[in-house]
Design a protein around this motif. Structure first.
Motif, PDB file in Angstrom:
ATOM      1  N   LEU A 170      -9.328  19.476   0.984  1.00  0.00           N
ATOM      2  CA  LEU A 170      -7.892  19.660   0.805  1.00  0.00           C
ATOM      3  C   LEU A 170      -7.337  18.602  -0.142  1.00  0.00           C
ATOM      4  CD1 LEU A 170      -5.316  21.224   1.606  1.00  0.00           C
ATOM      5  CD2 LEU A 170      -5.059  19.612   3.507  1.00  0.00           C
ATOM      6  N   LEU A 171      -7.793  17.367  -0.003  1.00  0.00           N
ATOM      7  CA  LEU A 171      -7.347  16.306  -0.915  1.00  0.00           C
ATOM      8  C   LEU A 171      -7.674  16.673  -2.361  1.00  0.00           C
ATOM      9  CD1 LEU A 171      -6.146  13.521  -1.469  1.00  0.00           C
ATOM     10  CD2 LEU A 171      -8.387  12.527  -0.929  1.00  0.00           C
ATOM     11  N   LEU A 172      -8.836  17.272  -2.587  1.00  0.00           N
ATOM     12  CA  LEU A 172      -9.207  17.671  -3.947  1.00  0.00           C
ATOM     13  C   LEU A 172      -8.324  18.795  -4.478  1.00  0.00           C
ATOM     14  CD1 LEU A 172     -13.114  17.527  -3.932  1.00  0.00           C
ATOM     15  CD2 LEU A 172     -11.468  15.768  -4.630  1.00  0.00           C
ATOM     16  N   ARG A 173      -7.628  19.506  -3.573  1.00  0.00           N
ATOM     17  CA  ARG A 173      -6.711  20.575  -3.985  1.00  0.00           C
ATOM     18  C   ARG A 173      -5.262  20.110  -4.071  1.00  0.00           C
ATOM     19  NH1 ARG A 173      -7.824  23.943   0.579  1.00  0.00           N
ATOM     20  NH2 ARG A 173      -5.594  24.381   0.564  1.00  0.00           N
ATOM     21  N   ALA A 174      -5.021  18.846  -3.777  1.00  0.00           N
ATOM     22  CA  ALA A 174      -3.645  18.342  -3.812  1.00  0.00           C
ATOM     23  C   ALA A 174      -3.067  18.509  -5.213  1.00  0.00           C
ATOM     24  CB  ALA A 174      -3.611  16.874  -3.392  1.00  0.00           C
ATOM     25  N   PRO A 175      -1.766  18.748  -5.305  1.00  0.00           N
ATOM     26  CA  PRO A 175      -1.142  18.940  -6.613  1.00  0.00           C
ATOM     27  C   PRO A 175      -1.464  17.794  -7.577  1.00  0.00           C
ATOM     28  CG  PRO A 175       0.410  19.455  -4.871  1.00  0.00           C
ATOM     29  CD  PRO A 175      -0.799  18.856  -4.205  1.00  0.00           C
ATOM     30  N   GLY A 176      -1.935  18.168  -8.753  1.00  0.00           N
ATOM     31  CA  GLY A 176      -2.204  17.200  -9.804  1.00  0.00           C
ATOM     32  C   GLY A 176      -3.578  16.560  -9.782  1.00  0.00           C
ATOM     33  N   VAL A 177      -4.371  16.789  -8.755  1.00  0.00           N
ATOM     34  CA  VAL A 177      -5.688  16.150  -8.670  1.00  0.00           C
ATOM     35  C   VAL A 177      -6.680  16.859  -9.590  1.00  0.00           C
ATOM     36  CG1 VAL A 177      -7.673  15.686  -7.169  1.00  0.00           C
ATOM     37  CG2 VAL A 177      -5.358  15.216  -6.359  1.00  0.00           C
ATOM     38  N   GLU A 178      -7.389  16.060 -10.387  1.00  0.00           N
ATOM     39  CA  GLU A 178      -8.462  16.558 -11.248  1.00  0.00           C
ATOM     40  C   GLU A 178      -9.784  16.125 -10.623  1.00  0.00           C
ATOM     41  OE1 GLU A 178      -7.926  15.394 -15.438  1.00  0.00           O
ATOM     42  OE2 GLU A 178      -5.877  14.822 -14.875  1.00  0.00           O
ATOM     43  N   VAL A 179     -10.661  17.067 -10.339  1.00  0.00           N
ATOM     44  CA  VAL A 179     -11.954  16.768  -9.737  1.00  0.00           C
ATOM     45  C   VAL A 179     -12.942  16.436 -10.856  1.00  0.00           C
ATOM     46  CG1 VAL A 179     -13.810  17.629  -8.275  1.00  0.00           C
ATOM     47  CG2 VAL A 179     -11.440  18.294  -7.814  1.00  0.00           C
ATOM     48  N   VAL A 180     -13.624  15.298 -10.705  1.00  0.00           N
ATOM     49  CA  VAL A 180     -14.528  14.820 -11.750  1.00  0.00           C
ATOM     50  C   VAL A 180     -15.898  14.533 -11.152  1.00  0.00           C
ATOM     51  CG1 VAL A 180     -14.917  13.010 -13.481  1.00  0.00           C
ATOM     52  CG2 VAL A 180     -12.576  13.745 -12.952  1.00  0.00           C
ATOM     53  N   GLU A 181     -16.922  15.168 -11.700  1.00  0.00           N
ATOM     54  CA  GLU A 181     -18.305  14.843 -11.309  1.00  0.00           C
ATOM     55  C   GLU A 181     -18.642  13.495 -11.928  1.00  0.00           C
ATOM     56  OE1 GLU A 181     -20.425  16.428  -9.370  1.00  0.00           O
ATOM     57  OE2 GLU A 181     -19.308  18.302  -9.099  1.00  0.00           O
ATOM     58  N   GLY A 182     -19.194  12.594 -11.115  1.00  0.00           N
ATOM     59  CA  GLY A 182     -19.642  11.314 -11.642  1.00  0.00           C
ATOM     60  C   GLY A 182     -18.554  10.308 -11.947  1.00  0.00           C
ATOM     61  N   LEU A 183     -17.391  10.432 -11.312  1.00  0.00           N
ATOM     62  CA  LEU A 183     -16.334   9.443 -11.515  1.00  0.00           C
ATOM     63  C   LEU A 183     -16.690   8.120 -10.874  1.00  0.00           C
ATOM     64  CD1 LEU A 183     -13.392   8.960 -12.576  1.00  0.00           C
ATOM     65  CD2 LEU A 183     -12.633   9.488 -10.243  1.00  0.00           C
ATOM     66  N   ALA A 184     -17.528   8.182  -9.834  1.00  0.00           N
ATOM     67  CA  ALA A 184     -17.885   6.974  -9.084  1.00  0.00           C
ATOM     68  C   ALA A 184     -19.365   6.660  -9.228  1.00  0.00           C
ATOM     69  CB  ALA A 184     -17.546   7.153  -7.597  1.00  0.00           C
ATOM     70  N   LEU A 185     -19.664   5.371  -9.093  1.00  0.00           N
ATOM     71  CA  LEU A 185     -21.040   4.890  -9.090  1.00  0.00           C
ATOM     72  C   LEU A 185     -21.406   4.544  -7.662  1.00  0.00           C
ATOM     73  CD1 LEU A 185     -20.729   2.457 -12.122  1.00  0.00           C
ATOM     74  CD2 LEU A 185     -21.821   4.721 -12.125  1.00  0.00           C
ATOM     75  N   ALA A 186     -22.640   4.806  -7.285  1.00  0.00           N
ATOM     76  CA  ALA A 186     -23.092   4.492  -5.918  1.00  0.00           C
ATOM     77  C   ALA A 186     -23.191   2.993  -5.717  1.00  0.00           C
ATOM     78  CB  ALA A 186     -24.425   5.154  -5.658  1.00  0.00           C
TER      79      ALA A 186
END
Length: 194
Positions: A178-194
Motif C-alpha cells: 500500500l505504501l508503494l501505491r501512495a500518491p506520488g510514490v515512484e517504485v525503483v528497483e535497486g534504490l537501496a544497497l544491502a
C-alpha cells in the motif's frame, strides 16, 4: 474512535490513523485523510501507535517495542542541483538497507552530486520532527522514491511496514504494498544497497 490492535506487530497498540490526528503531523493527517477519500480501504489499513519520543530512532524503537528491524522503513531526504535548479527527493528504504545516494538517487534526480538534507532544513521544510519524517504529507515538489523491496514481505509481519508519522511520539504501520501505491510514490528497483 475504534482501536485496532495488531498482535503480529510488536508490543504496540495500533489505531486507525485517520482517527488520531493528535498522533500525526498536521500535513500527514491531511494526506492520509485525503487518500482515504480516494481509496476507502486506506482508513482501516493505515494505523498509528504512540511511542516514547526518546525511542523514535529506528534501532531504539525496534528493540523497545519488539518490532522486526526489517519491517522499519526509513525516509531520508536527499537533494542535488542541475543547472542551478535544486531537485529534492524522499528515499524510502528498509532499515536493513541504505539508500544508494551516490549512484541510483543521483541518476534518478539527474544531478552531478546528491547529498542528504541537513537536519534543520529537513525538519523546517517538511514541517515534521527529526526522527519522525514520513513520506505521507511531504511538501509538493518532493519526489518520493521507494525501493521496490519495501513492498516485499521480508518478516513475519505479513508485509506490514513501520514508518514515521511526522512526529517523534508515534509511528505509522501499513502494508508495504500500500505504501508503494501512495500518491506520488515512484517504485525503483535497486534504490537501496544491502
Amino acid at each position: 474512535m475504534r482501536a485496532v490492535t495488531t498482535s503480529h506487530l510488536g508490543s504496540l497498540t495500533w489505531e486507525r490513523a485517520v482517527d488520531r490526528p493528535d498522533l500525526l503531523a498536521e500535513r500527514t493527517h491531511a494526506m492520509i485523510s485525503g487518500w482515504a477519500v480516494v481509496e476507502p480501504e486506506v482508513a482501516d489499513a493505515v494505523l498509528v501507535a504512540a511511542i516514547d519520543p526518546d525511542l523514535a530512532d529506528t534501532a531504539a524503537m525496534t528493540e523497545a517495542y519488539d518490532l522486526p528491524l526489517a519491517a522499519s522503513v526509513n525516509c531520508v531526504l536527499v537533494a542535488g542541483r542541475r543547472e542551478g535548479v535544486e531537485r529534492v527527493a524522499a528515499c524510502l528504504v528498509r532499515a536493513t538497507t541504505r539508500a544508494d545516494v551516490n549512484n541510483a538517487v543521483k541518476r534518478l534526480l539527474d544531478v552531478r552530486k546528491a547529498s542528504f538534507l541537513p537536519m534543520e532544513r529537513a525538519t523546517e521544510e517538511s514541517t515534521m520532527e527529526y526522527g519522525g519524517i514520513t513520506p505521507l504529507g511531504l511538501p509538493d515538489g518532493y519526489r518520493m522514491l521507494a525501493d521496490a523491496r519495501v513492498g516485499t514481505d521480508v518478516t513475519d509481519a505479513g508485509g506490514t511496514v513501520v514508518i514515521g508519522s511526522g512526529v517523534r511520539r508515534s509511528k505509522i504501520s501499513l502494508p508495504g504494498a500500500l505504501l508503494l501505491r501512495a500518491p506520488g510514490v515512484e517504485v525503483v528497483e535497486g534504490l537501496a544497497l544491502a
